[in-house]
Design an enzyme around this catalytic site. Sequence first.
Site, PDB file in Angstrom:
ATOM      1  N   THR A 188      17.041 -13.060   3.021  1.00 47.12           N
ATOM      2  CA  THR A 188      17.868 -12.294   2.087  1.00 47.12           C
ATOM      3  C   THR A 188      17.058 -11.073   1.673  1.00 47.12           C
ATOM      4  O   THR A 188      15.829 -11.093   1.708  1.00 47.12           O
ATOM      5  CB  THR A 188      18.209 -13.101   0.816  1.00 47.12           C
ATOM      6  OG1 THR A 188      16.989 -13.406   0.158  1.00 47.12           O
ATOM      7  CG2 THR A 188      18.950 -14.364   1.138  1.00 47.12           C
ATOM      8  N   GLU A 333      23.248 -16.520   3.151  1.00 52.18           N
ATOM      9  CA  GLU A 333      23.202 -17.987   3.162  1.00 52.18           C
ATOM     10  C   GLU A 333      24.448 -18.598   3.791  1.00 52.18           C
ATOM     11  O   GLU A 333      24.501 -19.801   4.017  1.00 52.18           O
ATOM     12  CB  GLU A 333      23.065 -18.510   1.722  1.00 52.18           C
ATOM     13  CG  GLU A 333      21.701 -18.242   1.086  1.00 52.18           C
ATOM     14  CD  GLU A 333      21.587 -16.878   0.405  1.00 52.18           C
ATOM     15  OE1 GLU A 333      22.384 -15.989   0.743  1.00 52.18           O
ATOM     16  OE2 GLU A 333      20.706 -16.702  -0.443  1.00 52.18           O
ATOM     17  N   LYS A 441      27.283  -9.177 -20.937  1.00 51.72           N
ATOM     18  CA  LYS A 441      27.753 -10.119 -21.951  1.00 51.72           C
ATOM     19  C   LYS A 441      27.850  -9.406 -23.284  1.00 51.72           C
ATOM     20  O   LYS A 441      26.841  -9.137 -23.926  1.00 51.72           O
ATOM     21  CB  LYS A 441      26.808 -11.310 -22.044  1.00 51.72           C
ATOM     22  CG  LYS A 441      27.335 -12.482 -21.260  1.00 51.72           C
ATOM     23  CD  LYS A 441      26.721 -13.776 -21.695  1.00 51.72           C
ATOM     24  CE  LYS A 441      27.610 -14.918 -21.224  1.00 51.72           C
ATOM     25  NZ  LYS A 441      26.968 -16.198 -21.365  1.00 51.72           N
ATOM     26  N   TRP A 446      32.159 -12.093 -21.229  1.00 51.32           N
ATOM     27  CA  TRP A 446      31.770 -11.381 -20.018  1.00 51.32           C
ATOM     28  C   TRP A 446      32.662 -10.175 -19.747  1.00 51.32           C
ATOM     29  O   TRP A 446      33.882 -10.251 -19.858  1.00 51.32           O
ATOM     30  CB  TRP A 446      31.862 -12.320 -18.815  1.00 51.32           C
ATOM     31  CG  TRP A 446      30.826 -13.395 -18.821  1.00 51.32           C
ATOM     32  CD1 TRP A 446      29.851 -13.600 -19.748  1.00 51.32           C
ATOM     33  CD2 TRP A 446      30.670 -14.423 -17.847  1.00 51.32           C
ATOM     34  NE1 TRP A 446      29.090 -14.682 -19.418  1.00 51.32           N
ATOM     35  CE2 TRP A 446      29.570 -15.210 -18.255  1.00 51.32           C
ATOM     36  CE3 TRP A 446      31.334 -14.759 -16.666  1.00 51.32           C
ATOM     37  CZ2 TRP A 446      29.129 -16.303 -17.519  1.00 51.32           C
ATOM     38  CZ3 TRP A 446      30.897 -15.842 -15.945  1.00 51.32           C
ATOM     39  CH2 TRP A 446      29.806 -16.611 -16.371  1.00 51.32           C
TER      40      TRP A 446
HETATM   41  P1  ADP Z   1      21.133 -10.271  -0.756  1.00 44.04           P
HETATM   42  O1  ADP Z   1      21.554  -8.935  -1.311  1.00 44.04           O
HETATM   43  O2  ADP Z   1      21.050 -11.362  -1.769  1.00 44.04           O
HETATM   44  O3  ADP Z   1      20.100 -10.248   0.267  1.00 44.04           O
HETATM   45  P2  ADP Z   1      23.427 -10.588   0.963  1.00 44.04           P
HETATM   46  O4  ADP Z   1      23.344  -9.344   1.700  1.00 44.04           O
HETATM   47  O5  ADP Z   1      23.531 -11.848   1.614  1.00 44.04           O
HETATM   48  O6  ADP Z   1      22.251 -10.723   0.091  1.00 44.04           O
HETATM   49  O7  ADP Z   1      24.499 -10.343  -0.134  1.00 44.04           O
HETATM   50  C1  ADP Z   1      25.306 -11.319  -0.644  1.00 44.04           C
HETATM   51  C2  ADP Z   1      25.876 -10.867  -1.940  1.00 44.04           C
HETATM   52  O8  ADP Z   1      26.508  -9.588  -1.834  1.00 44.04           O
HETATM   53  C3  ADP Z   1      26.964 -11.771  -2.444  1.00 44.04           C
HETATM   54  O9  ADP Z   1      26.433 -12.912  -3.047  1.00 44.04           O
HETATM   55  C4  ADP Z   1      27.696 -10.866  -3.408  1.00 44.04           C
HETATM   56  O10 ADP Z   1      27.030 -10.777  -4.644  1.00 44.04           O
HETATM   57  C5  ADP Z   1      27.606  -9.533  -2.732  1.00 44.04           C
HETATM   58  N1  ADP Z   1      28.834  -9.267  -1.977  1.00 44.04           N
HETATM   59  C6  ADP Z   1      29.055  -9.429  -0.666  1.00 44.04           C
HETATM   60  N2  ADP Z   1      30.299  -9.043  -0.338  1.00 44.04           N
HETATM   61  C7  ADP Z   1      30.896  -8.635  -1.479  1.00 44.04           C
HETATM   62  C8  ADP Z   1      32.198  -8.139  -1.818  1.00 44.04           C
HETATM   63  N3  ADP Z   1      33.131  -7.934  -0.908  1.00 44.04           N
HETATM   64  N4  ADP Z   1      32.436  -7.869  -3.104  1.00 44.04           N
HETATM   65  C9  ADP Z   1      31.510  -8.043  -4.064  1.00 44.04           C
HETATM   66  N5  ADP Z   1      30.271  -8.496  -3.807  1.00 44.04           N
HETATM   67  C10 ADP Z   1      29.965  -8.783  -2.537  1.00 44.04           C
END
Ligand code: ADP
Length: 578
Positions: A188, A333, A441, A446
Amino acid sequence: MTAPLLGHMMDVPLLVSSLIAHAARHHGNTEIVSRRIEGDLHRYTYRDCETRAKQLAQALIALGVEPGERVGTLAWNGYRHMEAYFGVTGFGAVCHTINPRLFPEQIAWIVNHADDRYVLFDLTFAPLVDALAPQCPNVRGWIALCDESCLPAMKTPVLAYETLLAAQDGDYAWPLLDERSASNLCYTSGTTGNPKGALYTHRSSVLHAYAASLPDSIGLSARDAILPVVPMFHVNAWGIPHAAPLNGTKLVLPGKDLDGKSLYELMESEGVTCSAGVPTVWLGLLTYMRDAGVKFSTLQRTVIGGSACPPAMLRTYEDTYGVQVIHAWGMTEMSPLGTLAKLNWEQSQRPPDARRALLEKQGRVIFGVDMKIVGDDGRELPWDGVAFGDLHVRGPWVIDRYFRQAGGTPLIDGWFPTGDVATIDADGFLHITDRSKDVIKSGGEWISSIELENIAVSHPAIAEAACIACAHPRWTERPLIVAVKKPGAEVTREALLAYFDGKVVKWWQPDDVVFVDELPHTATGKLQKLKLRDQFRDHVLPTAAAASEQCPMEPLDANIDAHAGGGAHPVKSAATPD
Ligand code: ADP
């Protein structure tokens, strides 16, 4: 109790190699077109790709790489990276795609944590490799994705990819592996702390490729040409390098130039019908197209995800360019696909505004993924589009633990807590309102930062906006908009604040607006809110100054009625669905 009667079907393992083998055999002449680092456009076929992937497998075996060992890649979207996807995994090693946009120290940490044996790299990353090599003593060799004649002068001794391949004949049969063995490894991007490794299996990758192919998912076919803008170093380019060969879809790989002009020209010249990427890249493409006064001639649809797709972007794509937007949600994940917004028959008969409201959400889960939202007490919340809570998922392409991480499984009762906060409506459409740590918050209730950002960017003068929590003496936190104006456009702080009137309840309206030249992004194009929050830690909201003068001793109040204006509020509810 009698034992269940077992069926009489072949137990054929689901293997990543079968995807490229299928494409080579049944779509052998279908093209993979790549914009190379060398600058030219390279074209070959799935048949060529499989042969070279086999040569790579032979070369890595000759170098002593064992099944189960990791081979890293630092590469753009291109045909040699595609060969690594299959050549590395095909004989049982693990293809570890590394995000080169991370800080070098973070990359070194990841390479060492993954214990990569070899790392394949595009020439762009030669200086990075020189910086990494002394910090990564367990890497046995660095392999430049080029031929001998292109090798740059480097401090690190490197091997030339093409020389390694030329020494092999490609006469290699993909072995039958255990489908539960690891195929790919992605970390990630660390927006949530230290990078964590998601270790996919052959089985999960193939099932995910099927899921990505479904008509109400990305929906690929042998008549499509797909250009994944989402990098192959980010969650396997959302599974497209696996799903494209499964369907015999023409692949167009854009290399390192992801600016609007380069993408547009490649889409037009290669007849691209489908694309996929994060909102930030589409911002560049749409800006270029508006300024150049051009339209798409072949693009039909695009998947937008990774961050919330602003409704204004969805409207521009559909109304101005006639391109269908498929808003999708997922995460590293989850391989990453979880939900996609496509309407069913009944929904598509609804009035235009109602249809659009659904399409702006993140959509319905694909078969294979199960989801629920839970309240603070862990109880499931109703699917009424109002109650919002923590989003949990499970399914065969969702991790059950992180790679080499102490502390056991992150699962709660068999579900993976995503860290996202969401509502789910009666249509089963997911709506991400925030990441749990980005939620604002105010007085204990929220406020969705995503919703406020979407409103800000729908203003004609705003190019990009982030909404963050800012300290407030009375309400603990209040929303602050940090916005970038479109070049040449003008809007005042007051006008932008007034723009929120009537679009959200009064107490959701931002307390202040600050204009900046640029917003910080993570390595994967997401807004870096942590950095912004740091930057604006000492920002004093005008409302905060007033509040401290008026009621310095007033206790923090969680009663939403006390919020100015009151109004309907999506209250977190602990009710369970009927
Ligand atoms: P990270 O930034 O944690 O490395 P990822 O690239 O796997 O991880 O991103 C996953 C996260 O991106 C999701 O848990 C969510 O918060 C955000 N995300 C992904 N797609 C969307 C979407 N269409 N709208 C809003 N948030 C999104």
